[in-house]
Every structure is written in structure tokens, then in C-alpha cells.
Enzyme design. Structure first.
Site, PDB file in Angstrom:
ATOM      1  CB  SER A 283      -0.927  -0.029   1.222  1.00 45.74           C
ATOM      2  OG  SER A 283      -1.916   0.967   1.104  1.00 45.74           O
ATOM      3  CG  ASN A 284      -0.231   4.608  -1.404  1.00 44.80           C
ATOM      4  OD1 ASN A 284      -0.954   5.370  -0.784  1.00 44.80           O
ATOM      5  ND2 ASN A 284      -0.639   3.979  -2.505  1.00 44.80           N
ATOM      6  CB  ALA A 285       2.078   7.354   3.213  1.00 45.74           C
TER       7      ALA A 285
ATOM      8  CB  ALA B  99      -2.224   7.182  -3.527  1.00 46.16           C
TER       9      ALA B  99
END
Ligand code: CTP
Length: 395
Positions: free
Chosen positions: A205-207, A272
């Protein structure tokens, strides 16, 4: 102005008497005005003045109504909040987030546009503290109608005299028009990260927090649009009054977006999206063996590129998260994905992904460019929609 609901805050300066004249004008133009006064304002004008002009109750304290939280109701029901006059003391309290009376508590709880019309002695207005407080409030989305040069209560000439009624009415009209701009329009927004599982407890995943898309959804709904927010996993709460479709993976987002963006007047892709997913997903937790582990990644669909391929008459806005050569890369994405506009986001430092401040530049066509400045995400959402609405009107 007809039918508009205006929250009018009056703080304690001599220009409070002008708030009474303005109230009369607003009522004559068909606005519904709820007046909230500070106790200092009551030393200059009485609540009865405003009650007579508006034929509505006037509020002066957090405690004198049977309702437990009148500040929330009053500010939620209004289309716009205007503070006239805004004294140096009130401005300082708002900048510090102090909420020790009905007016400051209501303004702190506001999600509607807030306009300040400062009026005070010139030296107080020019003081560095007042200037810094006003700059802070502007960066948080407050609009100000700056005072004029003229005869002041101290029998001196200087800057600090309340702006003329015409300028204040114009600021109100502009804000109200903006609030109605998306009435009857359908808006689809993708937001948040995606999660691509590797096994039942691990994922790629990402932030992203989803904050940008959430604020855009809130602002579009406030402007009258019917909004569908396709939201990846986040702890942030989606706004009220918006249809929320929860998704986890890029392919779930892909399916949701094709369904909900079809026929939308405006689609904004802030998500995102993870560009890859583990090629294989294990049904049980993968055990460590002490050896290095190689995970093959398969490409995910590009949701926005597909929306661009299928683009009809709706307006399509993308975001570009870049760490370098920001505008050049963003313009490439604008063209490659057949977008009408793209907002460039710098994600190299701490900005960009969290709920805090951000900096955005909007690009369109071959050379179109507008800096939306550095501000909190609520303010940037409003500025982005202002710019996009302008482009939609011209397209
Ligand atoms: N986007 C999308 N689906 C993807 C990847 C991106 O819908 N699989 C959208 C994002 O929501 C954003 C835009 O495409 O509006 C650009 O995303 P960004 O991450 O900046 O770029 P990518 O296209 O993924 O390219 P790269 O990661 O190589 O910079």
C-alpha cells in the site's frame, strides 16, 4: 441573495452599528439572517436592534438558549458566515482557535465559507500580530474584506475603517454564487490508497490518507453536487451527504470507477492507486524461513487512464504525485491519460499524503497553469473546485 441563509457575527467595535444597516439591506434582498453577538458588541448595539430587523431570535451566549449546542446548528444551517466588524481581539482568538463564546465556537465549528470584515484603529490593524493572525486565517480559508482608509472613531484619518457596504455585499454574492455552482451536477471522486494483499495479514500500500479526496467531496457536496466518493482504506471519516463506495484493491476501484464515473459531469481522481499487486496471494500466512523472499508483482489497471479512454463530455481531472520534474511529468500524464486538467502534488517531503498543509498547481491544455498556493486541504479543495468550475464553464 433571495433565500440565502447568512450567519452574521458581530463583535465589539464601534462599526457594530453598520452591521445593523447591512442586516436591513440583506433582509430587504430576501436573505434569512441569524445574528450572533459577542458581549462586547452588546455595548455598542442591542440584540433588540437585530431582532427587530430580522424578525428572528438573536444569539449572544452559549448558555442562554434551551438548546445545548446552538453554535453547531446555527453555523451548519447557514450558507455563509460573515463577521462584521471583526475586531483585532476576535481575529486573534480565531487565529489561536479559542472558542470561549458563542461566536468563536460557531466559527471554529464552521464548514461553510467564512468572511471577515475587520474594522479597528490603524495602529492595531498595522500591528504585526494582527497582520500575522489575518494571514493565518486566510491560509485556513477565511476570506477578508479589507478595511479602507478614512475617518476613524478616534477622529484620525487612517486605514481601519470598515469596508463599504457595496464591497461587503459583493463578497457575499461571490461566495453564495460559488456555493450554488455545482447544483444538479454529478461528481465522482476516487480517494485514498489501495491495498494489495500478499497473504491474509500483509499487503502492499502507500501513505495516502484520502484527505484530499474527502475534502473535495465535502466541498463539491456543499456546492450542491450529488457526489460519489470511492474511498480506499483510511481511518478518516468521509463527509456527510456524500455517497461512499468503499474499496480495498485497485481492481475494486477500477470496477467502481467505471460504474460511477460514467455520465458524471466531473470526475476527480485523487486516489493513490497501487501500481502493482503481488502476482500470487497466499490464503494462509506466509511463514519466514530465514531466507530472502522474492515476491513477483503484477501490474494493476490504471483506473484514470481507462476513464480517459472512455471519456465523454464529462470533465476529467487527475492528480500527479511527483518527487521531481513535477510539472513536466504532470503534463505528460495530462496528455497520456486524456485529462482536462491535472493537479500537481509534491510528495517528496512531508507534504502531500497526510491531512495537513499541501501545495498544489493546476495544469491544463498546452500551457494553462494556476498556482493554488500552500494551504490546508479544505482550503485547497475549495480553490481547486473554483478553478475547475471556471474551466468547465469555458470548455
Ligand atoms: N491513477 C489511477 N490508477 C492507477 C494509477 C494512477 O487511477 N493505477 C491515477 C491517480 O489517481 C492520479 C493519476 O492517475 O489521478 C496519476 O497518478 P500517479 O501515481 O501520479 O501516476 P502514475 O500514473 O501511477 O505514474 P507513476 O507512478 O509512474 O508516476
Amino acid at each position: 441573495m433571495n433565500g440565502a441563509r447568512i450567519f452574521l457575527g458581530v463583535s465589539g467595535g464601534i462599526a457594530a452599528y453598520k452591521a445593523a444597516a447591512l442586516t436591513s439591506t440583506l433582509v430587504q434582498r430576501g436573505a434569512l439572517v441569524d445574528v450572533v453577538m459577542t458581549s462586547e458588541a452588546e455595548r455598542f448595539v442591542t440584540p433588540l436592534t437585530f431582532a427587530s430587523l430580522t424578525a428572528r431570535p438573536v444569539y449572544t451566549s452559549l448558555w442562554d438558549t434551551p438548546e445545548r449546542i446552538p453554535h453547531i446548528r446555527l453555523i451548519r444551517e447557514a450558507d455563509v458566515a460573515l463577521v462584521l466588524p471583526a475586531t483585532a481581539n476576535l481575529i486573534a482568538k480565531l487565529a489561536a482557535g479559542i472558542a470561549d463564546d458563542l461566536l468563536t465556537a460557531a466559527l471554529l465549528a464552521a464548514r461553510i465559507p467564512r468572511i471577515l470584515a475587520p474594522a479597528m484603529n490603524e495602529t492595531m490593524y498595522e500591528d504585526a500580530a494582527t497582520k500575522a493572525n489575518l494571514a493565518t486565517l486566510r491560509a485556513r480559508g477565511y476570506e477578508t474584506v479589507d478595511p479602507e482608509r478614512g475617518f476613524l472613531a478616534e477622529r484620525e484619518f487612517g486605514v481601519g475603517r470598515l469596508a463599504g457596504e457595496e464591497r461587503i455585499l459583493q463578497a457575499l454574492e461571490r461566495t453564495l454564487a460559488r456555493r450554488r455552482a455545482l447544483r444538479g451536477k454529478r461528481v465522482a471522486i476516487t480517494a485514498g490508497p489501495t491495498r494489495e494483499a500478499f497473504d491474509p495479514v500483509r499487503f502492499l500500500s502507500n501513505a495516502s490518507s484520502g484527505a484530499t479526496g474527502i475534502e473535495l467531496a465535502r466541498e463539491a457536496a456543499l456546492r450542491g453536487a450529488s457526489v460519489t466518493l470511492m474511498l480506499g482504506p483510511t481511518l478518516l471519516e468521509p463527509p456527510a451527504g456524500v455517497d461512499v463506495v468503499r474499496v480495498t484493491t485497485a481492481s475494486e476501484l477500477y470496477d467502481a470507477a467505471l460504474e460511477h464515473a460514467a455520465g458524471a459531469d466531473l470526475t476527480i481522481a485523487t486516489a493513490a492507486v497501487s501500481d502493482w499487486r503481488p502476482a500470487e496471494r497466499s490464503d494462509s500466512k506466509v511463514k519466514k524461513s530465514g531466507e530472502a523472499l522474492t515476491v513477483a508483482l503484477a501490474p494493476n489497471p490504471d483506473v484514470l487512464a481507462e476513464l480517459g479512454r472512455r471519456k465523454g463530455s464529462g470533465f476529467l481531472v487527475g492528480f500527479a504525485a511527483e518527487t521531481d520534474h513535477h510539472e513536466k511529468r504532470a503534463r505528460e500524464k495530462l496528455r497520456a491519460k486524456h485529462l482536462d486538467a491535472i493537479a500537481v502534488n509534491d510528495v517528496a517531503g512531508e507534504r502531500g499524503f497526510g491531512p495537513g498543509h499541501n501545495a498544489l498547481v493546476l495544469l491544463w491544455g498546452d500551457e494553462g497553469r494556476r498556482e493554488l498556493g500552500v494551504a490546508d486541504k479544505t482550503t485547497l479543495a475549495a480553490r481547486l473546485l473554483d478553478a475547475v468550475e471556471e474551466l468547465m464553464r469555458c470548455s
